[in-house]
Design an enzyme around this catalytic site. Structure first.
Site, PDB file in Angstrom:
ATOM      1  NE  ARG A 172      44.459  58.980  60.402  1.00  0.00           N
ATOM      2  CZ  ARG A 172      44.349  58.551  59.142  1.00  0.00           C
ATOM      3  NH1 ARG A 172      44.343  59.428  58.142  1.00  0.00           N
ATOM      4  NH2 ARG A 172      44.270  57.269  58.870  1.00  0.00           N
ATOM      5  CB  CYS A 231      49.981  59.149  53.893  1.00  0.00           C
ATOM      6  SG  CYS A 231      49.480  58.390  52.326  1.00  0.00           S
TER       7      CYS A 231
END
Length: 276
Positions: A172, A231
């Site tokens: 990601r 995050c």
């Protein structure tokens, strides 16, 4: 105070004269609600707290899990029996993200005595209960700001002047996949530091010296620069902040994280691996 507690240490404290308030925060990103699992069996005396509705505000421009209203959060904690001076232990299903989010929120709002059950539910070898406790209301009053936070502008600046860690999976970070947010990639200048490297195979945190080695290798502690973490939405980032605390490295959390950053088309996005 060490931010984690072993199952045997918790068992001893729970049988002592000052037992901790126990919170069950089972949650999975995109998974089923944790309440049915809680009702099927939980550590005796644990009170269930829902991450999506009680440890976060409504999703919106601030991201998928923006910080909750402090007064609303305080009411949830008081209903769970949390007092100003009562010790608190938090656990989840074993991943550690949700428990760390509760730990971080309590610390951020000024509670000084809160720990995460290392390894979560799987580390507990005692009996489970299906009874729903109704503790006496606590007197905890949140005072936000006890832990440092970053907004989007501060996170961008820290990526240039200090160390900004990206706690998401490496794919990601690189932008290879993005199953949730508008666009894949990372904040320019951020360093990839997946939370999976904070723990052993059993889900327990690595020893402090190994975590210190990990974060030092990523650039923490060099020249005294500040450290920040983000995050996807401020949940797994709390896990990284906790790991950094075990390592003796203070760090700020960017609560909005990638879900806030990537929602703004004006914010720059970097893709690919870190520069050599």
């Amino acid at each position: 105070m060490k931010p984690i507690i072993t199952a045997s240490e918790y068992a001893s404290e729970s049988a002592g004269p000052r037992p901790p308030v126990l919170l069950d925060v089972r949650w999975q990103l995109g998974g089923p609600h944790g309440r049915p699992d809680y009702e099927a069996g939980h550590l005796p005396g644990a009170v269930f707290v829902d991450l999506d509705t009680e440890l976060a505000g409504p999703a919106g421009s601030g991201g998928r899990h923006p910080l909750p209203d402090p007064e609303a959060f305080g009411a949830v904690m008081r209903r769970a029996g949390v007092g100003q001076d009562t010790p608190v232990v938090v656990y989840d299903g074993g991943q550690g993200w949700a428990a760390a989010r509760a730990w971080w929120l309590l610390r951020w709002t000024g509670h000084a005595d809160v720990r995460v059950l290392d390894g979560g539910l799987a580390a507990w070898t005692g009996d489970l209960s299906t009874g729903i406790p109704h503790p006496a209301e606590g007197d905890f009053r949140p005072k936000p700001g006890a832990l440092p936070t970053l907004d989007a502008d501060a996170a961008a600046a820290l990526a240039r002047t200090g160390l900004l860690l990206d706690a998401r999976a490496a794919e990601r970070y690189r932008g290879d996949v993005e199953p949730i947010d508008r666009v894949g990639g990372h904040i320019p200048g951020a360093v990839s530091a997946p939370t999976t490297a904070n723990v052993a195979e059993d889900g327990r945190y690595l020893p402090a010296e190994r975590l210190a080695e990990r974060f030092t290798g990523l650039g923490a502690g060099k020249g005294g620069e500040a450290v920040g973490v983000y995050c996807g939405s401020g949940v797994s980032g709390a896990h990284e902040v906790l790991a950094l605390e075990i390592a003796g490295i203070p760090a700020a959390l960017y609560p909005g994280s990638w879900s806030e950053w990537s929602a703004d088309p004006a914010r720059p996005v970097a893709t690919g691996p870190e520069p050599a």
